[in-house]
Scaffold this motif. Sequence first.
Motif, mmCIF file in Angstrom:
data_model
loop_
_atom_site.group_PDB
_atom_site.id
_atom_site.type_symbol
_atom_site.label_atom_id
_atom_site.label_comp_id
_atom_site.label_asym_id
_atom_site.label_seq_id
_atom_site.Cartn_x
_atom_site.Cartn_y
_atom_site.Cartn_z
ATOM 1 N N ASP A 18 0.804 -1.222 0.000
ATOM 2 C CA ASP A 18 0.000 0.000 0.000
ATOM 3 C C ASP A 18 0.836 1.270 0.000
ATOM 4 O O ASP A 18 0.307 2.367 -0.037
ATOM 5 N N ALA A 57 -1.092 -1.504 -4.399
ATOM 6 C CA ALA A 57 -2.484 -1.969 -4.312
ATOM 7 C C ALA A 57 -3.019 -1.515 -2.960
ATOM 8 O O ALA A 57 -3.029 -2.286 -2.000
ATOM 9 N N PRO A 58 -3.454 -0.261 -2.872
ATOM 10 C CA PRO A 58 -3.834 0.301 -1.573
ATOM 11 C C PRO A 58 -4.998 -0.401 -0.878
ATOM 12 O O PRO A 58 -5.091 -0.362 0.338
ATOM 13 N N GLU A 59 -5.868 -1.040 -1.594
ATOM 14 C CA GLU A 59 -7.011 -1.711 -0.967
ATOM 15 C C GLU A 59 -6.850 -3.213 -1.120
ATOM 16 O O GLU A 59 -6.707 -3.726 -2.214
ATOM 17 N N ARG A 60 -6.891 -3.909 0.017
ATOM 18 C CA ARG A 60 -6.718 -5.356 -0.004
ATOM 19 C C ARG A 60 -7.443 -5.973 1.172
ATOM 20 O O ARG A 60 -7.752 -5.308 2.136
ATOM 21 N N SER A 61 -7.682 -7.272 1.099
ATOM 22 C CA SER A 61 -8.424 -7.950 2.156
ATOM 23 C C SER A 61 -7.479 -8.489 3.226
ATOM 24 O O SER A 61 -6.287 -8.646 2.996
ATOM 25 N N GLU A 62 -8.033 -8.787 4.378
ATOM 26 C CA GLU A 62 -7.269 -9.365 5.485
ATOM 27 C C GLU A 62 -6.903 -10.809 5.153
ATOM 28 O O GLU A 62 -7.663 -11.526 4.524
#
Length: 143
Positions: A18, A57-62
Motif C-alpha cells: 500500500d 495496491a492500496p485496498e486489499r483484504s485481510e
Amino acid sequence: MAVLDSPIPRFHLAMPVDDLDAARRFYGEVLGLQQGRSSASWIDWNLQGHQFVTHLAPERSEGIHNPVDGHDVPVPHFGLILTIPAFHTLADRLRAAGTTFVIEPYVRFEGEPGEQWTMFLRDPAGNALEFKAFADDDQVFAV
C-alpha cells in the motif's frame, strides 16, 4: 555460476503493497535486496536470484491464519530457505531494524527429520514473510 545456469528454476512472485516508499525502505534497506526496474506503481527486487515484485495496491483484504506448532501462521506467506548462519544474520538484522516478529525465530522439529529454524514477520503493507533454515538441507521435504 550465472543465475540462468542454476539447476533450480527461479520463481516470479508479485505481492500487493500500500506504500511503495515503505516497500523500498523495507525490502531495499532492511532486507538488503537489490532493486531492479520500477515505475510509479511497482518495484522489481532481486530475492536471491528470484524476481519479486511489489505492486501498489492500496485496498486489499485481510489474510487468514492456520494453527501450526501453537502459533497462528499467516496465510499467504512467502520467503526463503537460508543457511543457518544466514538465517541468524538476517534475524539479527531484523531485530536491529526494530522489526516486530509475528513468530519469533525458533527451532521446529528439533532432533527430528526436517529440523529447521523459522521466523515470521510482516512487511510494511502487511504481507507475511517466513524465512527458514534447515539443519540438514537434504531434509527440506522430509516427512
